[in-house]
Design an enzyme around this catalytic site. Sequence first.
Site, short mmCIF file in Angstrom:
data_model
loop_
_atom_site.label_atom_id
_atom_site.label_comp_id
_atom_site.label_asym_id
_atom_site.label_seq_id
_atom_site.Cartn_x
_atom_site.Cartn_y
_atom_site.Cartn_z
N LYS A 72 0.83 -1.21 0.00
CA LYS A 72 0.00 0.00 0.00
C LYS A 72 0.86 1.26 0.00
O LYS A 72 0.57 2.22 -0.71
CB LYS A 72 -0.93 -0.02 1.21
N ARG A 148 -9.64 20.16 19.78
CA ARG A 148 -8.39 19.97 20.52
C ARG A 148 -8.26 21.05 21.59
O ARG A 148 -8.78 22.16 21.44
CB ARG A 148 -7.19 20.05 19.57
N ARG A 181 1.85 15.52 28.94
CA ARG A 181 3.19 15.20 29.45
C ARG A 181 4.13 14.82 28.32
O ARG A 181 5.35 14.98 28.44
CB ARG A 181 3.09 14.08 30.50
N ARG A 182 3.58 14.32 27.22
CA ARG A 182 4.41 14.03 26.05
C ARG A 182 4.71 15.30 25.26
O ARG A 182 5.20 15.24 24.13
CB ARG A 182 3.74 12.97 25.17
N GLY A 188 -6.31 15.97 23.52
CA GLY A 188 -7.70 15.56 23.35
C GLY A 188 -8.49 15.70 24.64
O GLY A 188 -9.69 15.98 24.62
N ASP A 189 -7.84 15.47 25.76
CA ASP A 189 -8.48 15.62 27.06
C ASP A 189 -7.39 15.94 28.08
O ASP A 189 -6.23 16.14 27.72
CB ASP A 189 -9.25 14.34 27.45
N ASP A 191 -5.60 14.46 31.52
CA ASP A 191 -5.45 13.27 32.37
C ASP A 191 -4.60 13.63 33.58
O ASP A 191 -3.41 13.91 33.44
CB ASP A 191 -4.73 12.16 31.59
N ASP A 261 -9.99 13.62 33.11
CA ASP A 261 -9.89 12.36 33.85
C ASP A 261 -9.05 12.60 35.09
O ASP A 261 -7.92 13.08 35.00
CB ASP A 261 -9.17 11.28 33.01
N ASN A 284 2.84 1.98 25.22
CA ASN A 284 2.48 1.05 26.30
C ASN A 284 2.42 -0.38 25.80
O ASN A 284 2.87 -1.31 26.48
CB ASN A 284 1.13 1.44 26.91
N1 DCP Z 1 -3.98 4.38 27.39
C1 DCP Z 1 -3.58 3.13 26.92
N2 DCP Z 1 -4.43 2.37 26.18
C2 DCP Z 1 -5.66 2.83 25.89
C3 DCP Z 1 -6.08 4.08 26.35
C4 DCP Z 1 -5.21 4.84 27.11
O1 DCP Z 1 -2.45 2.72 27.18
N3 DCP Z 1 -6.48 2.08 25.14
C5 DCP Z 1 -3.03 5.20 28.16
C6 DCP Z 1 -2.03 5.81 27.23
C7 DCP Z 1 -2.56 7.18 27.01
C8 DCP Z 1 -3.14 7.50 28.36
O2 DCP Z 1 -3.68 6.26 28.83
O3 DCP Z 1 -1.55 8.10 26.64
C9 DCP Z 1 -4.19 8.57 28.36
O4 DCP Z 1 -5.23 8.23 27.47
P1 DCP Z 1 -5.86 9.28 26.48
O5 DCP Z 1 -6.94 8.59 25.75
O6 DCP Z 1 -6.23 10.51 27.23
O7 DCP Z 1 -4.69 9.54 25.42
P2 DCP Z 1 -3.63 10.71 25.27
O8 DCP Z 1 -3.64 11.64 26.44
O9 DCP Z 1 -2.33 10.07 24.94
O10 DCP Z 1 -4.09 11.49 23.96
P3 DCP Z 1 -5.24 12.61 23.85
O11 DCP Z 1 -4.54 13.90 23.54
O12 DCP Z 1 -6.09 12.17 22.72
O13 DCP Z 1 -5.97 12.67 25.13
MG MG Z 2 -5.40 12.42 27.14
MN MN Z 3 -7.82 10.57 28.92
#
Ligand code: DCP
Ligand code: MG
Ligand code: MN
Length: 342
Positions: A72, A148, A181-182, A188-189, A191, A261, A284
């Site tokens: 692809k 966002r 933190r990254r 998106g939300d 935490d 959260d 993860n």
């Molecule tokens: N997490 C995970 N597996 C999932 C959901 C979440 O390991 N199925 C972990 C990793 C994510 C963290 O929890 O980084 C927080 O979840 P979020 O859905 O809030 O994801 P992010 O903060 O990384 O991205 P966003 O900016 O969309 O919130």
């Molecule tokens: Mg998040």
């Molecule tokens: Mn979250």
Amino acid sequence: EASSSTSINGNPNEKIIEKLKEMSKLYLITNDKGRSIAYQKAIEALKRCTHPIRSYEEIKALPYVKQSLADKIWEIIRTNGLVKLTAFQSRDDVATLGLFAGVWGAGAETTKQWFAQGFRTLDDLRKRARLTRAQQIGLKYYDDFNARIPRDEVTRIETIVKQTANEAVPGLMMETCGSYRRLKPSCGDIDILITFKDGKRHLHESILSPLIDKLKAIEFLTDDLINHSETSSSTGNNSEQMTYFGVCRLPEPGSLHRRIDLIFIPANEWACSLLYFTGSALFNRSMRRLARRLNMSLSQHGLYNGVGVEKIHAGQALHTPTEESIFQYLNLPYRAPEDRDH
Ligand code: DCP
Ligand code: MG
Ligand code: MN
């Protein structure tokens, strides 16, 4: 021949990445998690590639890219298009499923059902669908939740939570994790991980409630989505994690409703939870897979040694005071949060 493949944000394979991102999103919407993740991995491999990919050999040399996906990518390079993507996008259910996927609390099974029941618009859902309370709120704030959150707004939200927490329950330690933190420019939300500085103090529902109540009293929290304590026996670890998923809003006029959260964890689980909730989800996964290869088991609750086949957490809990210590157990060099997208 790709002539001007360098894009504004500097990634030489941006055109390929854009198409793969779209594919990954569509596979998620149509409930094909496996393929969605395969595409995400290919995207991360391409992001780390510093030169424009021009040959099939270079594609095959990318980690994690299997035959069909390599084909692809080659198609995108050769034709600037992707037949499979075009076909996907012209399916009449896909756009609707994508729309419905934006309702917080609606998974791929639910959105599929809604489509099968004949619903096609958000108004159909509002008027005719059977919705959970969380989904009702997801619909109510549909546009807000799908926007966002700029990084500096997350910082201001974090400040309010920290100040309020210090007044309501002294002695708490807090860290905003996830994409924030990254070091992402937008999230998106929000935490937020919370524990007692004094590791001997135990978490209890009665600690969470005053904080939540106070955040509601100042009209910062506007709605609850999920509020439950999990005194988890499934971990065999007496884990007493408590999660609160809700909606918050800054006091300034015009502020949007944001998803927040709050995760309360025992102090001895701090590092493993910090690692887990910092993510990314893809990172993860590879950390857990690596742990399993070393006959260990990694979760948000802890790192366990000598894991048997039967019980997931049958092993002995390792002492993990810091994130660095987890990397050490796994024989990995430490990676800063901003380097954990894959
Ligand atoms: N997490 C995970 N597996 C999932 C959901 C979440 O390991 N199925 C972990 C990793 C994510 C963290 O929890 O980084 C927080 O979840 P979020 O859905 O809030 O994801 P992010 O903060 O990384 O991205 P966003 O900016 O969309 O919130
Ligand atoms: Mg998040
Ligand atoms: Mn979250």
